[in-house]
Write an enzyme that holds these catalytic residues in place. Structure first.
Site, PDB file in Angstrom:
ATOM      1  N   ARG A  40       0.931  -1.119  -0.211  1.00  0.00           N
ATOM      2  CA  ARG A  40      -0.195  -0.049   0.103  1.00  0.00           C
ATOM      3  C   ARG A  40       0.828   1.132   0.098  1.00  0.00           C
ATOM      4  NH1 ARG A  40      -5.009  -2.269   3.541  1.00  0.00           N
ATOM      5  NH2 ARG A  40      -6.351  -2.823   1.563  1.00  0.00           N
ATOM      6  N   LYS A 202     -20.911 -15.685  -1.234  1.00  0.00           N
ATOM      7  CA  LYS A 202     -22.292 -15.077  -0.926  1.00  0.00           C
ATOM      8  C   LYS A 202     -22.966 -14.450  -2.000  1.00  0.00           C
ATOM      9  CE  LYS A 202     -22.084 -14.224   3.913  1.00  0.00           C
ATOM     10  NZ  LYS A 202     -22.059 -12.914   5.103  1.00  0.00           N
ATOM     11  N   GLY A 356     -10.062  -7.636  -3.544  1.00  0.00           N
ATOM     12  CA  GLY A 356     -10.166  -8.729  -2.396  1.00  0.00           C
ATOM     13  C   GLY A 356      -9.745 -10.063  -2.957  1.00  0.00           C
ATOM     14  N   GLY A 379     -14.170  -3.453  -0.893  1.00  0.00           N
ATOM     15  CA  GLY A 379     -15.102  -2.855  -0.646  1.00  0.00           C
ATOM     16  C   GLY A 379     -15.532  -1.266  -1.420  1.00  0.00           C
TER      17      GLY A 379
HETATM   18  P1  AMP Z   1     -16.393 -13.944  -1.798  1.00  0.00           P
HETATM   19  O1  AMP Z   1     -15.784 -13.202  -0.519  1.00  0.00           O
HETATM   20  O2  AMP Z   1     -18.097 -13.700  -1.805  1.00  0.00           O
HETATM   21  O3  AMP Z   1     -16.009 -13.189  -3.112  1.00  0.00           O
HETATM   22  O4  AMP Z   1     -15.997 -15.424  -1.774  1.00  0.00           O
HETATM   23  C1  AMP Z   1     -14.722 -15.936  -1.957  1.00  0.00           C
HETATM   24  C2  AMP Z   1     -14.598 -17.023  -1.135  1.00  0.00           C
HETATM   25  O5  AMP Z   1     -15.597 -17.948  -1.956  1.00  0.00           O
HETATM   26  C3  AMP Z   1     -13.137 -17.949  -1.587  1.00  0.00           C
HETATM   27  O6  AMP Z   1     -12.507 -18.068  -0.431  1.00  0.00           O
HETATM   28  C4  AMP Z   1     -13.791 -19.119  -2.073  1.00  0.00           C
HETATM   29  O7  AMP Z   1     -13.196 -20.284  -1.418  1.00  0.00           O
HETATM   30  C5  AMP Z   1     -15.134 -19.279  -1.681  1.00  0.00           C
HETATM   31  N1  AMP Z   1     -16.030 -20.224  -2.867  1.00  0.00           N
HETATM   32  C6  AMP Z   1     -16.013 -20.043  -4.083  1.00  0.00           C
HETATM   33  N2  AMP Z   1     -16.773 -21.162  -4.706  1.00  0.00           N
HETATM   34  C7  AMP Z   1     -17.384 -21.617  -3.586  1.00  0.00           C
HETATM   35  C8  AMP Z   1     -18.166 -22.820  -3.444  1.00  0.00           C
HETATM   36  N3  AMP Z   1     -18.819 -23.511  -4.638  1.00  0.00           N
HETATM   37  N4  AMP Z   1     -18.507 -23.331  -2.319  1.00  0.00           N
HETATM   38  C9  AMP Z   1     -17.590 -22.829  -1.200  1.00  0.00           C
HETATM   39  N5  AMP Z   1     -17.052 -21.923  -1.034  1.00  0.00           N
HETATM   40  C10 AMP Z   1     -16.851 -21.107  -2.515  1.00  0.00           C
END
Ligand code: AMP
Length: 399
Positions: A40, A202, A356, A379
């Site tokens: 950073r 999510k 992220g 974010g």
């Molecule tokens: P996000 O912060 O919502 O972008 O989620 C990222 C995380 O989603 C990563 O750490 C992945 O390991 C997890 N992820 C991606 N696909 C899956 C899946 N099919 N089931 C569970 N976790 C997942």
């Protein structure tokens, strides 16, 4: 809001001998007083060096961590940052005892042309997070110009992010300008076809994003955990895969809106499944996922189909991994997709990686260097892509 009209530093004119307040993001990871990654700090160097080269007197400010706002706390002091900045710039960057007050004013006035001082953590004051005007005015009074180079905080209305921008002639630093221009290219002025490749865990986090993109992009590939709420909404059996039942209706509505807007939504057709993340894996070619299995990655056929969609896109937004890429057994889908985006970029497409986890995934497969732009603010970039207010950027436009 179209932020592409935000001015860069050149719009500020001659800065020789002028005091320039630079709000940077020096929120570095620390182990004690040891900086474990100075990324950073180095990211802000081009802006700082540009200003120093113009003979400006640079007054640097940043937050670090989440102190309680009750005054100085040694563990959140920017002292390690001042030390590292001094090493990188080749002269001593003094650290002020606070960010406001009479001593700080004297310190700011003592900076000479082409030199810099660093204010102490702005979050030592509660007024920072509250966006308080009096505190913002005091910060602004230290300088004659304001430069915002803290993209990761631009979705917040913190005092140091907004008030000096409104009160002084202001501009975006090189980092903020690059972020805003890249994200604005995707949202407002993309070469077509414009594609979003979305994944991550999510679905609830991504609904505002999908909704905003549905009126802007031509196609969306959905993978990762978020895909399974969409598949269930379509009537598929998804076993124990990630699913947010409270969002089934939202997914149905988005699928409908996509059809109305003529946006193609591509969902996974085959999957890498397992009972649990550490159990033996199996491949399911088509159709329903058995009850006691969960999908942890898109299957190879889906990944190759996504790669074909990517190959014909001229603008690509990548936000969220296609599976649990951190585990090798579930990393294939993300690897194929990330490599396809890198290849499309080499062939002339414009690619943007959201911050992220998406940036981590691109880095994991050594593809980050091949993307047109990798966002530094998780974010902040998501907020901007969702079409939600960015108070610090709006303050720059109003300046
Ligand atoms: P996000 O912060 O919502 O972008 O989620 C990222 C995380 O989603 C990563 O750490 C992945 O390991 C997890 N992820 C991606 N696909 C899956 C899946 N099919 N089931 C569970 N976790 C997942």
């Amino acid at each position: 809001m179209d932020y592409s009209s935000i001015k860069g530093i050149e719009a500020l004119g001659d800065l020789k001998g002028k005091r320039v307040f630079v709000r940077a993001d020096f929120n570095v990871p620390l182990e004690g007083t040891r900086i474990t990654s100075d990324a950073r700090i180095t990211a802000a160097l081009p802006t700082i060096k540009l200003l120093l080269g113009k003979g400006a007197r640079v007054i640097l400010a940043s937050h670090l961590g989440r102190p309680e706002g009750k005054g100085f706390e040694a563990e959140y002091s920017l002292a390690p940052v001042a030390k590292r900045l001094s090493e990188l710039l080749g002269f001593e960057v003094t650290l002020q005892p606070d960010c406001v007050g009479e001593n700080v004013r004297k310190g700011a006035l003592a900076v000479t042309d082409g030199h810099a001082t660093l204010l102490e953590n702005v979050r030592f004051h509660k007024a920072e997070n509250k966006g308080a005007e009096a505190f913002g005015r005091e910060l602004a009074s230290l300088a004659e110009f304001y430069v915002n180079d803290a993209f990761g905080t631009c979705h917040r209305a913190d005092a140091s992010m907004t008030w000096p921008a409104k009160l002084l002639p202001s501009a975006a630093g090189l980092l903020v300008k690059a972020e805003v221009d890249a994200l604005a290219t995707v949202l407002t002025n993309p070469n077509r076809p414009c594609l979003a490749v979305l994944g991550g865990a999510k679905v609830s986090d991504k609904i505002p994003l999908v909704n905003n993109l549905l009126s802007r992009v031509n196609e969306i590939c959905v993978g990762g955990g978020m895909a399974y709420t969409f598949l269930k909404a379509q009537g598929h059996k998804i076993g124990k895969s990630l699913c947010d039942d409270s969002k089934l209706d939202d997914c149905k509505k988005m699928l409908l809106r996509a059809r109305e807007n003529n946006v193609a939504i591509h969902l996974p057709k085959d999957h890498v499944i397992a009972h649990g993340m550490d159990d033996e894996t199996a491949h399911i070619d088509r159709g329903d996922i058995p009850d006691d299995f969960a999908a942890f990655d898109i299957g190879g056929n889906t990944a190759r189909a996504f790669a074909n969609v990517i190959a014909r896109a001229k603008t690509i937004l990548f936000n969220g991994p296609m599976g649990v890429f951190e585990k090798e057994r579930f990393s294939n889908g993300t690897q194929i997709v990330v490599n396809a985006i890198a290849e499309a970029t080499r062939n002339g497409a414009f690619s943007v990686v959201g911050g992220g986890d998406s940036a981590a995934a691109a880095e994991h497969f050594h593809a980050d260097k091949h993307m047109s732009h990798v966002s530094t603010g998780g974010g902040a970039s998501l907020t901007l892509l969702q079409g939600e207010p960015m108070p610090a950027l709006e303050a720059l436009i109003r300046s």
